[in-house]
Design an enzyme around this catalytic site. Structure first.
Site, short mmCIF file in Angstrom:
data_model
loop_
_atom_site.label_atom_id
_atom_site.label_comp_id
_atom_site.label_asym_id
_atom_site.label_seq_id
_atom_site.Cartn_x
_atom_site.Cartn_y
_atom_site.Cartn_z
N GLU A 197 39.55 12.72 80.43
CA GLU A 197 40.80 12.15 79.89
C GLU A 197 41.39 13.02 78.78
OE1 GLU A 197 37.77 10.86 79.60
OE2 GLU A 197 37.43 9.86 77.67
N HIS A 243 34.42 13.97 79.38
CA HIS A 243 35.61 13.16 79.07
C HIS A 243 36.85 13.86 79.63
CE1 HIS A 243 33.87 10.13 76.40
NE2 HIS A 243 33.03 11.09 76.03
N CYS A 267 31.58 9.36 80.92
CA CYS A 267 30.51 9.50 79.94
C CYS A 267 29.54 8.32 80.02
CB CYS A 267 31.08 9.71 78.54
SG CYS A 267 29.90 10.57 77.49
N1 GLN Z 1 26.39 6.74 74.13
C1 GLN Z 1 26.28 7.71 75.17
C2 GLN Z 1 25.70 9.02 74.66
O1 GLN Z 1 25.71 9.28 73.48
C3 GLN Z 1 27.63 7.97 75.82
C4 GLN Z 1 28.61 8.62 74.91
C5 GLN Z 1 30.05 8.49 75.35
O2 GLN Z 1 30.38 7.67 76.21
N2 GLN Z 1 30.93 9.26 74.74
O3 GLN Z 1 25.23 9.80 75.43
#
Ligand code: GLN
Length: 556
Positions: free
Chosen positions: A533, A531, A381
């Site tokens: 994970e 994600h 992410c």
């Molecule tokens: N802050 C970034 C976004 O909102 C990444 C979010 C994250 O890593 N879950 O796109």
């Protein structure tokens, strides 16, 4: 085992004395055992917070925010449930007081109560019961964990709801399990049962006599302690069992089996079939073994050392290491102070998800280092966004950054700022709000011939987990991953990103969102906007983690 009478049985897990003594793991272990007996088991958490969901909770205080496939931001306990039971939780698997109140108040405002007085009992308690029924749909056994400890003011409506539940489905279809803590008093060198006795008295006062009491202690305790608790609480002594601390949470199911609880569970479900724990035994052996080789992974993070904040990431790495027969040493690298020496000293780098400006430059520096020194890199992410900014800067866009930085008054915006990461069109104006990010499952199409596609396609065996993946006719690969983000890659700058060493290896079906990038000429450099994970399991490691760790075992 199909439930012949199509009737679900329910296990309600409450806690006494203290919270945080492993109620969730105990509940999940019961679930794992029942699953190993052949039942379809689901789980649910009821939390008495007034928050509507866990999306806005501070990860330092509350640990990782887990995301369900249908896009609800929840407590990390749901991650444990998924890992222990290998099933997908959903929006009904988490019930927070705030969500219940919100629904009731909205119904009231819409005239849905037809002049009635809206009350905790029956309206709150009815709605909780409705959620329990929905969460248990299709399962043989449904386990409900009540957060906090019995006696907390805010938890009482939930206790009343689970008491009432037995009236509607029958007491014999409900099993109440209480997890109590018995402290060791070092000065007098004895275990004190009084708090546990009081906790059970409180529970009785609310109309619930538990069928099983799990006594949590630091070290194994004398049987007399359990007998004493049983005698003072009016519970049969066989039903009070000791669960001492244990090194790995994945060994708790074995502890539970040793405790003698199985007989009670068997009585409850009406069969005496032994659970098939072979897979668990294999994993436990793999995980507890001291392997010959050790790999080091640098986790470049903002909340250093707080494993709960990144628990799905560390669990996925640990499981992958166990599957590859290596020890894992996670080096926590503070994103705000990261140095090249720290990055050089590890075998591979993981940049996990995150929000806000703090620490981001360190994450970009880690991605830059990985690209320049061919250090294996897995970006999750924010880890993808940092990688794209790093590549764009290498490709000539010195002012590359993210629009997310602009929300921070401490950000010194460079004159040549370029929004390589920008806010998704439908997210504008919602930056501070809850439940509005791009959440939950979304498809991505992986490009034929990329390493990313190869990783998802190959190794589709019992060691790997590829839910919803099916090869497309063109040779591309469709994957489904969970998401939680507001910002995305600005494709206007793909040329510079490519010049800096990264190609897009996966995109949303309509091609509008970059979902995966990779460095084609590097040993392992893959980042995803998702994600992965959240979908990794101890017995079925996610392919990205599996292959990242595999790479480290080869090069280290
Ligand atoms: N802050 C970034 C976004 O909102 C990444 C979010 C994250 O890593 N879950 O796109």
């Amino acid at each position: 085992m199909a439930n012949k009478n199509t009737k679900c049985k329910y296990i309600f897990v409450t806690g006494g004395v203290l919270s945080g003594v492993g109620k969730g793991i105990t509940a999940a272990s019961m679930g794992a055992i029942l699953k190993a007996k052949g039942y379809k088991v689901t789980m649910q958490k009821c939390d008495p917070y007034l928050n509507v969901d866990a999306g806005l909770l501070n990860p330092v205080e509350h640990g990782e925010c887990f995301v369900t496939h249908d896009g609800v931001e929840t407590d990390l306990d749901l991650g444990h449930y998924e890992r222990f039971l290998d099933f997908e939780t959903n929006k009904y698997s988490i019930t927070l007081s705030g969500g219940i109140y919100k629904e009731l108040i909205e119904r009231e405002r819409a005239g849905g109560f037809h002049g009635k007085t809206v009350q905790l009992v029956p309206h709150f308690t009815d709605l909780v019961q409705e959620k329990i029924r929905k969460a248990s749909a299709g399962s043989d056994i449904h386990i409900v964990e009540i957060g906090g400890t019995v006696g907390d003011y805010e938890g009482l409506p939930f206790i009343e709801a689970i008491r009432l539940f037995a009236n509607s489905v029958g007491r014999r279809n409900c099993l109440y399990l209480s997890v109590v803590y018995v402290p060791w008093i070092n000065t007098s060198k004895e275990l004190k049962t009084k708090p546990a006795q009081n906790a059970l008295k409180d529970l009785r006062g609310f109309g619930i006599i538990p069928d099983i009491v799990c006594v949590r202690t630091e070290k194994p305790c004398d049987r007399k302690i359990c007998e004493k608790i049983a005698a003072f609480s009016g519970i049969s002594s066989d039903a009070v069992v000791n669960l001492p601390d244990i090194q790995s949470v994945y060994d708790v199911p074995f502890n539970v089996l040793k405790s003698g609880v199985l007989e009670i569970l068997n009585d409850f479900v009406g069969d005496d079939k032994q659970p098939d724990m072979k897979k668990w035994e294999k994993f436990s052996k793999m995980r507890n073994k001291n392997h010959d080789q050790t790999i080091t992974v640098g986790l470049v993070a903002k909340y250093v050392g707080n494993e709960d904040t990144y628990i799905c990431v560390t669990e996925a790495l640990k499981a992958a290491a166990a599957h590859h027969d290596v020890n894992l040493d996670i080096k926590w690298i503070n994103a705000e102070t990261v140095t090249d020496e720290q990055l050089a000293s590890v075998d591979g780098i993981v940049v996990p998800g995150g929000f806000g400006l703090r620490g981001v430059e360190g994450k970009i520096a880690a991605a830059t280092y990985a690209l320049e020194h061919d250090k294996p890199y897995l970006g999750l992410c924010l880890g993808l966004q940092a990688a794209c900014i790093a590549a764009a800067r290498r490709g000539g866009l010195k002012g590359a950054g993210s629009e997310e930085f602009l929300n921070d008054e401490n950000y010194k915006k460079p004159k040549d700022f370029k929004n390589v990461i920008y806010i998704m069109a439908d997210q504008k104006g919602k930056e501070q709000t809850g439940g509005t990010m791009r959440l939950g499952d979304y498809d991505a199409i992986l490009k034929k011939g990329t390493k990313t596609a190869a990783i998802y396609q190959k190794e589709y065996d019992d060691k790997c987990y590829i839910d919803g993946t099916e090869p497309l006719k063109s040779g591309d690969v469709k994957v489904v991953e969970r998401h939680r983000h507001r910002y995305e890659v600005n494709q206007k700058y793909l040329k510079e990103i490519e010049k800096g060493g990264l190609i897009v290896s996966g995109a949303s079906r309509d091609g509008k969102l970059v979902e995966f990038v990779e460095a084609p000429d590097k040993t392992f450099f893959i980042a995803t906007q998702a994600h992965p994970e959240f979908k990794s399991r101890p017995l079925a490691v996610h392919p990205l983690f599996y292959h990242f760790v595999k790479t480290l075992t080869i090069i280290s």
